[in-house]
Motif scaffolding. Structure first.
Motif, PDB file in Angstrom:
ATOM      1  N   UNK A  72       1.341   0.411  -3.326  1.00 34.04           N
ATOM      2  CA  UNK A  72      -0.040   0.516  -2.856  1.00 34.04           C
ATOM      3  C   UNK A  72      -1.018   0.564  -4.027  1.00 34.04           C
ATOM      4  N   UNK A  73      -0.623   1.242  -5.107  1.00 38.77           N
ATOM      5  CA  UNK A  73      -1.471   1.278  -6.302  1.00 38.77           C
ATOM      6  C   UNK A  73      -1.653  -0.137  -6.849  1.00 38.77           C
ATOM      7  N   UNK A  74      -0.565  -0.879  -6.945  1.00 41.16           N
ATOM      8  CA  UNK A  74      -0.633  -2.247  -7.440  1.00 41.16           C
ATOM      9  C   UNK A  74      -1.409  -3.147  -6.485  1.00 41.16           C
ATOM     10  N   UNK A  75      -1.299  -2.877  -5.179  1.00 42.43           N
ATOM     11  CA  UNK A  75      -2.057  -3.659  -4.209  1.00 42.43           C
ATOM     12  C   UNK A  75      -3.555  -3.529  -4.463  1.00 42.43           C
ATOM     13  N   UNK A  76      -4.021  -2.315  -4.715  1.00 41.14           N
ATOM     14  CA  UNK A  76      -5.448  -2.106  -4.975  1.00 41.14           C
ATOM     15  C   UNK A  76      -5.871  -2.648  -6.335  1.00 41.14           C
ATOM     16  N   UNK A  77      -4.896  -2.924  -7.195  1.00 41.22           N
ATOM     17  CA  UNK A  77      -5.177  -3.475  -8.525  1.00 41.22           C
ATOM     18  C   UNK A  77      -5.130  -5.005  -8.515  1.00 41.22           C
ATOM     19  N   UNK A  78      -4.654  -5.601  -7.416  1.00 46.23           N
ATOM     20  CA  UNK A  78      -4.461  -7.046  -7.353  1.00 46.23           C
ATOM     21  C   UNK A  78      -5.740  -7.796  -7.703  1.00 46.23           C
ATOM     22  N   UNK A  79      -5.654  -8.656  -8.707  1.00 48.66           N
ATOM     23  CA  UNK A  79      -6.793  -9.433  -9.158  1.00 48.66           C
ATOM     24  C   UNK A  79      -7.481  -8.856 -10.374  1.00 48.66           C
ATOM     25  N   UNK A  80      -7.238  -7.583 -10.690  1.00 48.24           N
ATOM     26  CA  UNK A  80      -7.894  -6.960 -11.838  1.00 48.24           C
ATOM     27  C   UNK A  80      -7.179  -7.280 -13.146  1.00 48.24           C
ATOM     28  N   UNK A  81      -5.897  -7.637 -13.044  1.00 52.82           N
ATOM     29  CA  UNK A  81      -5.149  -8.036 -14.235  1.00 52.82           C
ATOM     30  C   UNK A  81      -4.659  -6.869 -15.075  1.00 52.82           C
ATOM     31  N   UNK A  82      -3.872  -7.199 -16.095  1.00 55.06           N
ATOM     32  CA  UNK A  82      -3.299  -6.193 -17.003  1.00 55.06           C
ATOM     33  C   UNK A  82      -2.676  -5.057 -16.180  1.00 55.06           C
ATOM     34  N   UNK A 330      -0.504  -9.786   6.451  1.00 53.61           N
ATOM     35  CA  UNK A 330      -0.272  -9.303   5.084  1.00 53.61           C
ATOM     36  C   UNK A 330      -0.288  -7.781   5.008  1.00 53.61           C
ATOM     37  N   UNK A 331       0.648  -7.241   4.252  1.00 58.50           N
ATOM     38  CA  UNK A 331       0.705  -5.795   4.090  1.00 58.50           C
ATOM     39  C   UNK A 331       0.165  -5.400   2.720  1.00 58.50           C
ATOM     40  N   UNK A 332       0.271  -4.117   2.423  1.00 54.11           N
ATOM     41  CA  UNK A 332      -0.322  -3.581   1.194  1.00 54.11           C
ATOM     42  C   UNK A 332       0.744  -3.510   0.104  1.00 54.11           C
ATOM     43  N   UNK A 333       0.824  -4.576  -0.681  1.00 58.11           N
ATOM     44  CA  UNK A 333       1.753  -4.595  -1.805  1.00 58.11           C
ATOM     45  C   UNK A 333       1.070  -5.323  -2.961  1.00 58.11           C
ATOM     46  N   UNK A 334       1.517  -5.018  -4.166  1.00 57.67           N
ATOM     47  CA  UNK A 334       0.905  -5.613  -5.348  1.00 57.67           C
ATOM     48  C   UNK A 334       1.262  -7.074  -5.522  1.00 57.67           C
ATOM     49  N   UNK A 335       0.244  -7.902  -5.707  1.00 56.84           N
ATOM     50  CA  UNK A 335       0.430  -9.338  -5.895  1.00 56.84           C
ATOM     51  C   UNK A 335      -0.393  -9.783  -7.097  1.00 56.84           C
ATOM     52  N   UNK A 336       0.130 -10.713  -7.858  1.00 54.49           N
ATOM     53  CA  UNK A 336      -0.674 -11.294  -8.926  1.00 54.49           C
ATOM     54  C   UNK A 336      -1.727 -12.203  -8.319  1.00 54.49           C
ATOM     55  N   UNK A 337      -2.776 -12.498  -9.077  1.00 51.16           N
ATOM     56  CA  UNK A 337      -3.870 -13.321  -8.564  1.00 51.16           C
ATOM     57  C   UNK A 337      -3.400 -14.703  -8.093  1.00 51.16           C
ATOM     58  N   UNK A 338      -2.578 -15.438  -8.865  1.00 48.31           N
ATOM     59  CA  UNK A 338      -2.157 -16.751  -8.373  1.00 48.31           C
ATOM     60  C   UNK A 338      -1.263 -16.679  -7.140  1.00 48.31           C
ATOM     61  N   UNK A 339      -0.415 -15.652  -7.033  1.00 48.89           N
ATOM     62  CA  UNK A 339       0.426 -15.504  -5.854  1.00 48.89           C
ATOM     63  C   UNK A 339      -0.432 -15.185  -4.629  1.00 48.89           C
ATOM     64  N   UNK A 340      -1.413 -14.325  -4.787  1.00 48.73           N
ATOM     65  CA  UNK A 340      -2.316 -14.011  -3.682  1.00 48.73           C
ATOM     66  C   UNK A 340      -3.038 -15.269  -3.215  1.00 48.73           C
ATOM     67  N   UNK A 341      -3.480 -16.067  -4.164  1.00 45.68           N
ATOM     68  CA  UNK A 341      -4.181 -17.310  -3.825  1.00 45.68           C
ATOM     69  C   UNK A 341      -3.270 -18.265  -3.058  1.00 45.68           C
ATOM     70  N   UNK A 342      -2.038 -18.417  -3.501  1.00 50.49           N
ATOM     71  CA  UNK A 342      -1.101 -19.318  -2.828  1.00 50.49           C
ATOM     72  C   UNK A 342      -0.728 -18.813  -1.439  1.00 50.49           C
ATOM     73  N   UNK A 343      -0.584 -17.500  -1.294  1.00 55.72           N
ATOM     74  CA  UNK A 343      -0.284 -16.938   0.021  1.00 55.72           C
ATOM     75  C   UNK A 343      -1.429 -17.192   1.002  1.00 55.72           C
ATOM     76  N   UNK A 344      -2.659 -17.096   0.497  1.00 54.70           N
ATOM     77  CA  UNK A 344      -3.814 -17.374   1.352  1.00 54.70           C
ATOM     78  C   UNK A 344      -3.818 -18.838   1.799  1.00 54.70           C
ATOM     79  N   UNK A 345      -3.403 -19.741   0.915  1.00 57.35           N
ATOM     80  CA  UNK A 345      -3.320 -21.140   1.286  1.00 57.35           C
ATOM     81  C   UNK A 345      -2.213 -21.364   2.325  1.00 57.35           C
ATOM     82  N   UNK A 346      -1.092 -20.664   2.147  1.00 56.21           N
ATOM     83  CA  UNK A 346      -0.013 -20.766   3.138  1.00 56.21           C
ATOM     84  C   UNK A 346      -0.460 -20.239   4.498  1.00 56.21           C
TER      85      UNK A 346
END
Length: 353
Positions: A72-82, A330-346
């Motif tokens: 959940x912590x990583x989910x809220x960090x998704x897109x912020x990087x590092x 979609x549930x609350x899990x940490x995703x990298x920015x490109x993975x989140x983008x691809x999932x949205x396209x799917x």
């Protein structure tokens, strides 16, 4: 300009122009300041603000953060990087609860002992939260001091950094520490900008050697820039008969550590790789257009390859490290920015089918 004069001019400028309405400035709370300082590492204020507000809304205190699941912590960090920052923040919260009875420590050594907190970040937290006198040397402060003193050696050299620490110590006043700390960071972020410094609005311009030189943008001096290397990977978007996509958790350390993403392989023979590595038979479709994701030290060229599962999922059952992910829910899990983008396209594709 003397030490007192520099700090006095800077504080007078801050009183008129300082950023006093930032969400972590609304009250002097060590927890909020700590979270903001970690988020602000290598990230601009405008980017951080919405992330900070969502993070604090979910984790209003160190106890709630310590008790949270890392996903959940990583989910809220998704897109912020590092993302190591988020993992360190979570680990540090657990240590604060366990070792400091849930209260942010006030000792400099105790703060630097926390995961993800270095000398400058510790100084900033203690100065802003408790008005303790500690110099700081983040990127903005380095730029202000390097320009003001026209430091002509590369800023990434150890000797240069040590000189800048000495100057930071010299210029830090004995009173109004919190305001001065915020002031010098604000000056570097809003006036003493990297590419186009606004010298006409700077309270230090009359004695700034960089300004006097006529080319303040030449400071701080940086070592010759090397060509950024490029790496490549294939991300396999494997869907089952129900339209769910296979995600795998990445190792806890390293690139996108602890985040969930598509299985990746560098080899172009993805079907053979899937049989050997995942125990899955797949039917691949035409690759999607390559997308580039840039990190601080390299570019990553990603080739997304959609695929369909052939047969059952017996050898890829859900466990702690893999999951069949429902893109429609979609549930609350940490995703990298490109993975989140691809999932949205799917998800868009699934909605049109």
């Amino acid at each position: 300009m003397s030490k007192a004069s520099l700090s006095r001019r800077l504080l007078a400028w801050y009183d008129r122009h300082g950023r006093k309405t930032l969400p972590w400035k609304r009250k002097r709370d060590a927890y909020r300041i700590w979270v903001s300082e970690i988020m602000l590492q290598q990230t601009q204020v405008t980017t951080v603000i919405p992330y900070f507000e969502r993070f604090i809304a979910r984790f209003p205190n160190v106890q709630s953060l310590a008790q949270a699941k890392l996903d959940e912590v990583l989910h809220l960090w998704t897109g912020l990087g590092y993302y190591a920052r988020a993992r360190n923040l979570h680990q540090a919260a657990q240590r604060i609860v366990r070792e400091h009875a849930g209260k942010f420590p006030r000792g400099f050594e105790a703060v630097t002992d926390l995961p993800g907190v270095g000398r400058s970040t510790a100084g900033a937290i203690l100065a802003l939260a408790f008005d303790q006198r500690h110099p700081i040397l983040d990127g903005n402060v380095k730029r202000v001091l390097a320009r003001y003193h026209a430091i002509d050696t590369p800023v990434n050299k150890r000797a240069t950094e040590e000189s800048l620490w000495q100057l930071a110590e010299k210029h830090t006043p004995r009173s109004r520490i919190a305001d001065y700390t915020q002031a010098i960071m604000d000056l570097g972020a809003t006036v003493c900008a990297r590419a186009k410094p606004q010298c006409t609005g700077c309270p230090l311009r009359t004695d700034c050697r960089g300004h006097r030189s006529g080319t303040p943008q030449d400071f701080p001096v940086r070592a010759a820039k090397q060509k950024t290397p490029v790496k490549a990977t294939h991300m396999l978007m494997i869907r089952d008969a129900r339209g769910r996509v296979l995600l795998a958790r990445r190792p806890p350390a390293g690139l996108w550590g602890g985040l969930w993403g598509f299985p990746e392989c560098a080899d172009g023979n993805v079907r053979q790789w899937c049989r050997k590595t995942l125990g899955l038979n797949i039917c691949t479709e035409s690759p999607w257009p390559m997308l580039r994701h840039s990190f601080s030290h390299f570019h990553l060229d990603i080739t997304p390859i959609p695929a369909r599962l052939v047969g059952g999922t017996d050898r890829a059952m859900e466990n702690a490290e893999t999951v069949w992910y429902n893109v429609r829910r979609p549930d609350r899990r940490g995703l990298s920015a490109p993975v989140k983008r691809l999932l949205e396209q799917l998800m868009s594709i699934e909605e049109t089918n």
